[in-house]
Design a protein around this motif. Structure first.
Motif, mmCIF file in Angstrom:
data_model
loop_
_atom_site.group_PDB
_atom_site.id
_atom_site.type_symbol
_atom_site.label_atom_id
_atom_site.label_comp_id
_atom_site.label_asym_id
_atom_site.label_seq_id
_atom_site.Cartn_x
_atom_site.Cartn_y
_atom_site.Cartn_z
ATOM 1 N N PRO A 38 44.104 47.373 67.749
ATOM 2 C CA PRO A 38 42.355 47.297 67.320
ATOM 3 C C PRO A 38 41.527 48.011 67.716
ATOM 4 C CG PRO A 38 43.394 45.609 68.191
ATOM 5 C CD PRO A 38 44.883 46.786 67.640
ATOM 6 N N VAL A 39 40.096 47.370 67.999
ATOM 7 C CA VAL A 39 39.155 48.557 68.884
ATOM 8 C C VAL A 39 38.475 47.160 68.719
ATOM 9 C CG1 VAL A 39 36.816 49.128 68.328
ATOM 10 C CG2 VAL A 39 38.887 49.734 66.297
ATOM 11 N N THR A 40 38.369 47.421 70.934
ATOM 12 C CA THR A 40 37.176 47.001 71.195
ATOM 13 C C THR A 40 35.808 47.256 70.924
ATOM 14 O OG1 THR A 40 38.240 45.674 73.164
ATOM 15 C CG2 THR A 40 35.679 46.831 73.926
ATOM 16 N N ILE A 41 34.865 46.764 71.143
ATOM 17 C CA ILE A 41 33.289 47.453 70.814
ATOM 18 C C ILE A 41 32.377 47.276 71.333
ATOM 19 C CG2 ILE A 41 32.543 45.817 68.709
ATOM 20 C CD1 ILE A 41 31.447 47.345 67.266
ATOM 21 N N VAL A 42 31.717 48.404 71.931
ATOM 22 C CA VAL A 42 30.891 48.699 72.957
ATOM 23 C C VAL A 42 29.624 48.026 73.406
ATOM 24 C CG1 VAL A 42 30.185 48.922 75.299
ATOM 25 C CG2 VAL A 42 33.227 48.730 74.842
ATOM 26 N N GLN A 43 28.758 47.783 72.878
ATOM 27 C CA GLN A 43 26.598 47.733 73.020
ATOM 28 C C GLN A 43 26.307 47.914 73.934
ATOM 29 O OE1 GLN A 43 24.573 43.616 72.509
ATOM 30 N NE2 GLN A 43 22.986 44.708 72.727
ATOM 31 N N THR A 44 26.424 49.976 74.059
ATOM 32 C CA THR A 44 25.530 50.155 75.124
ATOM 33 C C THR A 44 24.025 50.215 75.635
ATOM 34 O OG1 THR A 44 24.731 52.237 73.742
ATOM 35 C CG2 THR A 44 27.619 52.062 74.259
ATOM 36 N N THR A 45 23.174 49.388 75.114
ATOM 37 C CA THR A 45 21.462 49.178 75.666
ATOM 38 C C THR A 45 22.156 47.812 75.509
ATOM 39 O OG1 THR A 45 20.953 48.974 73.806
ATOM 40 C CG2 THR A 45 21.312 51.068 73.875
ATOM 41 N N ALA A 46 20.729 47.506 76.329
ATOM 42 C CA ALA A 46 20.267 46.244 76.457
ATOM 43 C C ALA A 46 19.818 44.986 75.427
ATOM 44 C CB ALA A 46 19.481 46.081 77.539
ATOM 45 N N SER A 47 19.880 45.465 74.173
ATOM 46 C CA SER A 47 18.883 44.918 73.086
ATOM 47 C C SER A 47 19.644 43.876 72.676
ATOM 48 C CB SER A 47 18.880 45.833 71.535
ATOM 49 O OG SER A 47 18.689 45.748 70.829
ATOM 50 N N GLY A 48 18.291 42.912 73.146
ATOM 51 C CA GLY A 48 18.996 41.432 72.539
ATOM 52 C C GLY A 48 19.004 41.293 70.879
ATOM 53 N N ALA A 49 18.218 42.236 70.849
ATOM 54 C CA ALA A 49 18.029 41.919 68.693
ATOM 55 C C ALA A 49 19.874 41.963 68.193
ATOM 56 C CB ALA A 49 17.573 43.412 68.409
ATOM 57 N N ARG A 50 21.092 43.480 69.462
ATOM 58 C CA ARG A 50 21.829 43.630 69.028
ATOM 59 C C ARG A 50 23.091 42.433 69.421
ATOM 60 N NH1 ARG A 50 22.665 50.260 67.186
ATOM 61 N NH2 ARG A 50 20.882 49.607 65.788
ATOM 62 N N ALA A 51 23.132 41.197 70.469
ATOM 63 C CA ALA A 51 23.575 40.605 71.543
ATOM 64 C C ALA A 51 24.246 39.831 70.418
ATOM 65 C CB ALA A 51 23.161 40.097 73.100
ATOM 66 N N GLY A 52 23.904 38.985 69.480
ATOM 67 C CA GLY A 52 24.745 38.101 68.942
ATOM 68 C C GLY A 52 25.467 39.014 68.089
ATOM 69 N N ALA A 90 27.914 46.708 77.390
ATOM 70 C CA ALA A 90 27.589 47.345 78.805
ATOM 71 C C ALA A 90 26.744 46.950 79.579
ATOM 72 C CB ALA A 90 27.450 48.862 78.966
ATOM 73 N N VAL A 91 26.044 46.727 78.919
ATOM 74 C CA VAL A 91 25.377 45.968 81.131
ATOM 75 C C VAL A 91 25.570 44.078 81.449
ATOM 76 C CG1 VAL A 91 22.526 45.050 81.225
ATOM 77 C CG2 VAL A 91 23.023 47.320 79.412
ATOM 78 N N ASP A 92 26.207 43.851 80.611
ATOM 79 C CA ASP A 92 27.048 42.285 80.950
ATOM 80 C C ASP A 92 28.320 42.439 81.321
ATOM 81 O OD1 ASP A 92 23.817 41.306 81.035
ATOM 82 O OD2 ASP A 92 24.129 40.478 78.275
ATOM 83 N N ASP A 93 28.658 43.099 81.210
ATOM 84 C CA ASP A 93 29.884 43.146 80.753
ATOM 85 C C ASP A 93 31.187 44.765 81.355
ATOM 86 O OD1 ASP A 93 30.481 40.353 80.023
ATOM 87 O OD2 ASP A 93 29.827 41.682 77.198
ATOM 88 N N TRP A 94 29.952 44.671 82.409
ATOM 89 C CA TRP A 94 30.440 46.859 83.103
ATOM 90 C C TRP A 94 32.211 46.420 83.195
ATOM 91 C CZ3 TRP A 94 29.093 51.257 81.887
ATOM 92 C CH2 TRP A 94 29.919 52.058 82.600
ATOM 93 N N ALA A 95 32.048 45.148 83.918
ATOM 94 C CA ALA A 95 33.927 45.153 85.250
ATOM 95 C C ALA A 95 35.168 45.159 83.887
ATOM 96 C CB ALA A 95 33.786 44.105 85.872
ATOM 97 N N LEU A 125 25.348 58.561 89.832
ATOM 98 C CA LEU A 125 26.304 58.159 89.827
ATOM 99 C C LEU A 125 25.988 57.393 90.940
ATOM 100 C CD1 LEU A 125 29.507 59.644 88.595
ATOM 101 C CD2 LEU A 125 28.391 57.873 87.032
ATOM 102 N N GLY A 126 26.596 55.342 90.993
ATOM 103 C CA GLY A 126 26.261 54.909 91.657
ATOM 104 C C GLY A 126 27.212 53.790 91.643
ATOM 105 N N ALA A 127 26.756 52.407 92.359
ATOM 106 C CA ALA A 127 26.806 50.956 91.964
ATOM 107 C C ALA A 127 26.909 51.031 90.878
ATOM 108 C CB ALA A 127 27.105 50.402 93.498
ATOM 109 N N GLU A 128 25.477 50.888 90.519
ATOM 110 C CA GLU A 128 25.168 49.997 89.549
ATOM 111 C C GLU A 128 25.541 51.234 87.881
ATOM 112 O OE1 GLU A 128 22.214 53.768 90.573
ATOM 113 O OE2 GLU A 128 23.650 51.986 91.398
ATOM 114 N N VAL A 129 25.380 49.502 86.883
ATOM 115 C CA VAL A 129 25.677 50.870 85.222
ATOM 116 C C VAL A 129 24.652 51.234 85.133
ATOM 117 C CG1 VAL A 129 25.579 49.830 83.424
ATOM 118 C CG2 VAL A 129 26.402 48.750 85.594
ATOM 119 N N PRO A 130 25.008 52.586 85.056
ATOM 120 C CA PRO A 130 23.816 53.899 84.228
ATOM 121 C C PRO A 130 22.572 53.124 83.085
ATOM 122 C CG PRO A 130 26.195 54.742 85.033
ATOM 123 C CD PRO A 130 26.088 53.183 85.115
ATOM 124 N N ARG A 131 22.291 54.837 83.421
ATOM 125 C CA ARG A 131 21.025 53.326 82.178
ATOM 126 C C ARG A 131 21.398 54.500 81.024
ATOM 127 N NH1 ARG A 131 15.372 54.601 84.116
ATOM 128 N NH2 ARG A 131 16.411 56.261 84.648
#
Length: 371
Positions: A38-52, A90-95, A125-131
């Motif tokens: 099966p599939v893990t699906i990743v939201q790549t942006t911080a869009s709150g509209a799609r968080a739900g 990707a923003v909230d669950d990067w690890a 590239l750095g320690a933070e999540v890239p935009r």
């Protein structure tokens, strides 16, 4: 205790398009007993509209309503996507995203819009999540390489000509700019980047997840050594040369959508107007037909793609589909970039084949400040 979830496919992008396209194909293949997903699906942006939406991706059935004309008769049926078993940000669950790509992934799929390969100037590239998505992807691939993970197969589905080649070149460029080692670069080059093209009109969302889509669907994937299709499905087609399919889709269907979106915004038409409504306007339909007849099809004829008139006819039937509510306001998103890729791309092809053809209407749309 239940077995832990393991997802050999990781998908970047939560759009309703992918739900009604690749995710549905994978789900139907799994239902036939194929060993895919099966599939893990990743939201790549911080869009709150799609968080739900992410919470709905837990393996529960996601409805896809297929609505339109099929073999000359109206159809409406509901099918279920069950291939999406984990949703992450990707923003909230990067690890956790990184862990899944490192430990579980064999295939990566992406569809991050026409502008999805865009970079943020000066970002490294750095320690933070890239935009940007490309730098996010590079960071994940570096982590997999550090963990001695096997090379991956990537299926970018962005509507960019030769999207696999473009993504590979972009990641190699970013590797150089970020001072990554030659061994990593060699590993990256051993990954398989598929050139593919996706086609299905997906007109409406179902909340929190799901969509309404037309019956027609295509995932065309160009053959290359070592590349295996993500699943066996009648709408997944391995082709020798993607260029013909790509040009038909981008320069007839997508270009037509972009022309209509231009006229919709230019004319200050109703906010909720649908594609089928604007093509029912006799004056605009004549203008659209004139562009196809005088400025588009002659380029295809000169380029040796004989099936273009037949494809144009099928596209207009799809535009007229009385069962889809395909809003021009949604098509208008990223309009300037779409004009550049669709109209600009067609005119660049005209130059390449050396055709002396005047294209005043397309030139005007491309040069306008709309979008």
């Amino acid at each position: 205790m239940p077995e832990p979830i393991r997802t050999p496919i990781v998908q970047f992008g939560t759009s309703r398009f992918l739900q009604a396209h690749a995710d549905l194909f994978l789900s139907e293949a799994r239902g036939q007993g194929q060993d895919v997903g099966p599939v893990t699906i990743v939201q790549t942006t911080a869009s709150g509209a799609r968080a739900g939406r992410l919470r709905a991706f837990d393996g529960s059935p996601i409805p896809i309503i297929i609505r339109g004309i099929e073999n000359g008769a109206p159809v409406e049926r509901t099918v279920a996507v069950t291939s999406l078993v984990r949703g992450l940000s990707a923003v909230d669950d990067w690890a956790e995203v990184e862990r899944v790509v490192v430990d579980e992934a064999e295939i990566l799929i992406s569809n991050t819009s026409d502008a999805g390969f865009a970079l943020n100037e000066g970002e490294r590239l750095g320690a933070e999540v890239p935009r940007s998505f490309p730098l996010k992807l590079l960071k994940l691939l570096v982590a997999r390489w550090h963990a001695d993970g096997a090379p991956l197969t990537l299926f970018p589905c962005e509507l960019i000509p030769r999207n696999g080649d473009v993504l590979r070149a972009l990641l190699l460029k970013l590797s150089d700019e970020n001072g990554l080692s030659e061994p990593f670069r060699a590993w990256l080059e051993s990954c398989i980047f598929a050139n593919s093209l996706v086609d299905r009109i997906v007109s409406e969302p179902i909340e929190p997840a799901g969509a309404v889509a037309e019956p027609y669907a295509l995932w065309a994937i160009e053959k290359q050594q070592g590349l295996v299709a993500p699943c066996i499905h009648p709408d997944v087609r391995m082709v020798e040369d993607l260029a013909v399919v790509e040009r038909l889709k981008l320069f007839i269907l997508n270009l037509g959508h972009t022309v209509l979106a231009e006229w919709w915004r230019e004319g200050g038409r109703a906010e909720g107007e649908l594609v089928r409504e604007i093509v029912a306007d006799p004056a605009l339909r004549r203008r659209l037909d004139a562009i196809y007849d005088a400025e588009v099809l002659p380029i295809f004829a000169a380029g040796g793609i004989a099936e273009a008139p037949e494809y144009r006819a099928s596209v207009l039937e799809r535009f007229e589909n009385p069962f889809l509510a395909h809003r021009l306001a949604e098509i208008f998103g990223n309009h300037a970039e779409k004009k550049r890729r669709r109209i600009g791309g067609l005119l660049a092809w005209k130059q390449t084949i050396g055709l002396d053809l005047q294209t005043p209407q397309l030139d005007a749309i491309l040069a306008s400040g709309i979008g």
